[in-house]
Design an enzyme around this catalytic site. Structure first.
Site, PDB file in Angstrom:
ATOM      1  N   SER A   1     -29.971  41.784 -46.827  1.00  7.12           N
ATOM      2  CA  SER A   1     -28.676  42.028 -46.164  1.00  7.12           C
ATOM      3  C   SER A   1     -27.934  40.634 -45.513  1.00  7.12           C
ATOM      4  O   SER A   1     -28.701  39.598 -45.485  1.00  7.12           O
ATOM      5  CB  SER A   1     -28.589  43.101 -44.809  1.00  7.12           C
ATOM      6  OG  SER A   1     -29.363  44.082 -45.462  1.00  7.12           O
TER       7      SER A   1
HETATM    8  N1  SAH Z   1     -33.683  45.143 -44.600  1.00  9.29           N
HETATM    9  C1  SAH Z   1     -33.448  44.834 -46.011  1.00  9.29           C
HETATM   10  C2  SAH Z   1     -32.265  45.493 -46.717  1.00  9.29           C
HETATM   11  C3  SAH Z   1     -32.731  45.796 -48.176  1.00  9.29           C
HETATM   12  S1  SAH Z   1     -31.586  46.563 -48.929  1.00  9.29           S
HETATM   13  C4  SAH Z   1     -33.246  43.069 -46.263  1.00  9.29           C
HETATM   14  O1  SAH Z   1     -32.418  42.648 -45.391  1.00  9.29           O
HETATM   15  O2  SAH Z   1     -33.747  42.853 -47.207  1.00  9.29           O
HETATM   16  C5  SAH Z   1     -32.015  48.296 -48.546  1.00  9.29           C
HETATM   17  C6  SAH Z   1     -33.442  48.625 -49.066  1.00  9.29           C
HETATM   18  O3  SAH Z   1     -33.499  50.159 -48.744  1.00  9.29           O
HETATM   19  C7  SAH Z   1     -33.550  48.585 -50.537  1.00  9.29           C
HETATM   20  O4  SAH Z   1     -34.817  48.021 -50.805  1.00  9.29           O
HETATM   21  C8  SAH Z   1     -33.899  49.916 -51.118  1.00  9.29           C
HETATM   22  O5  SAH Z   1     -34.711  49.877 -52.055  1.00  9.29           O
HETATM   23  C9  SAH Z   1     -34.539  50.494 -49.923  1.00  9.29           C
HETATM   24  N2  SAH Z   1     -34.289  52.047 -49.826  1.00  9.29           N
HETATM   25  C10 SAH Z   1     -33.309  52.910 -50.421  1.00  9.29           C
HETATM   26  N3  SAH Z   1     -33.526  54.115 -50.269  1.00  9.29           N
HETATM   27  C11 SAH Z   1     -34.608  54.100 -49.682  1.00  9.29           C
HETATM   28  C12 SAH Z   1     -35.553  55.409 -49.168  1.00  9.29           C
HETATM   29  N4  SAH Z   1     -35.190  56.503 -49.251  1.00  9.29           N
HETATM   30  N5  SAH Z   1     -36.553  54.853 -48.337  1.00  9.29           N
HETATM   31  C13 SAH Z   1     -36.961  53.527 -48.379  1.00  9.29           C
HETATM   32  N6  SAH Z   1     -36.125  52.640 -48.698  1.00  9.29           N
HETATM   33  C14 SAH Z   1     -35.102  52.924 -49.535  1.00  9.29           C
END
Ligand code: SAH
Length: 230
Positions: free
Chosen positions: A62
């Site tokens: 993010s």
């Molecule tokens: N906090 C992270 C954000 C990554 S983007 C950072 O800053 O790196 C959001 C993430 O949510 C992705 O890695 C995606 O694979 C995950 N995601 C999407 N749906 C999900 C679910 N149902 N359960 C767990 N993770 C999920």
């Protein structure tokens, strides 16, 4: 490579661009966590930009400002138990570890984070461990929450949901805070939800764009909570 214990609270690339982030503990956490460690070596030269970056599997780390805004809204204190949905790179997880760490404990011991992709979870675990953080990490559908560890003082959802997942609302402690982007595929609203008894208080934090929360359980209407007013 390590976290930076001597950093002052404004020792991070975006410090002067973030007047909205007034909580000194949140600013100090950003000064301590090296974002470049959470991105692919080929992208490291971009890590000090206040922008999202690809992390593989079509997902993104993010934008730092959004991480800061969401984190600040949670008002985390040392010892708070916090659940994150969407570990991704692990950068937000590290920030949560910093803010909940206690002087006597291991940073991350009250942090729980769930990621859908095993590959991303494995990489996040490796970096977090290397930096000295010990959050509880799991692979699965985060919309189901982590019932064994509930209730949580705070819950942060870092992927966009069409609905508020009922298990997450139920696993939030009385008096707890949740930050979640809710809306359509390419445009969502970031909400701060507070639980007081049976009541939900909600506060609009702004427009955001996250990757989708992919959750088969949300196809079941019984798994969704309607947002109430006020
Ligand atoms: N906090 C992270 C954000 C990554 S983007 C950072 O800053 O790196 C959001 C993430 O949510 C992705 O890695 C995606 O694979 C995950 N995601 C999407 N749906 C999900 C679910 N149902 N359960 C767990 N993770 C999920």
């Amino acid at each position: 490579m390590s976290t930076n214990p001597d950093a002052t609270s404004d020792d991070f690339p975006w410090a002067r661009d973030w007047p909205e982030i007034t909580d000194p503990r949140v600013r100090a956490a950003f000064a301590r966590v090296p974002r470049e460690e959470f991105v692919d070596p080929a992208l490291r030269k971009w890590a000090d930009r206040d922008a999202p970056l690809p992390i593989g599997e079509g997902q993104t780390i993010s934008q730092p400002f959004v991480v800061a805004l969401m984190t600040q809204a949670l008002q985390l204190q040392p010892g708070h138990k916090v659940l994150e949905i969407g570990t991704g790179s692990g950068f937000q997880t590290a920030i949560l570890c910093e803010l909940t760490a206690t002087p006597e404990g291991v940073p991350g011991e009250t942090v729980y984070s769930i990621e859908r992709f095993p590959s991303l979870a494995a990489r996040a675990r490796e970096v977090l461990h290397r930096l000295g953080y010990r959050p509880h990490l799991a692979v699965g559908d985060g919309a189901a929450g982590w019932p064994e560890a509930a209730p949580f003082d705070a819950i942060i959802v870092t992927a966009a949901a069409a609905y508020l997942p009922r298990p997450l609302w139920e696993q939030l402690a009385d008096g707890g805070r949740m930050v979640i982007p809710l809306g359509a595929r390419y445009e969502q609203t970031l909400w701060l939800l507070r639980k007081e008894g049976e009541r939900m208080h909600r506060q609009w934090l702004g427009p955001v764009r996250f990757v989708p929360l992919v959750s088969p359980i949300l196809r079941d209407p019984a798994m969704r909570v309607e947002m109430s007013n006020g």
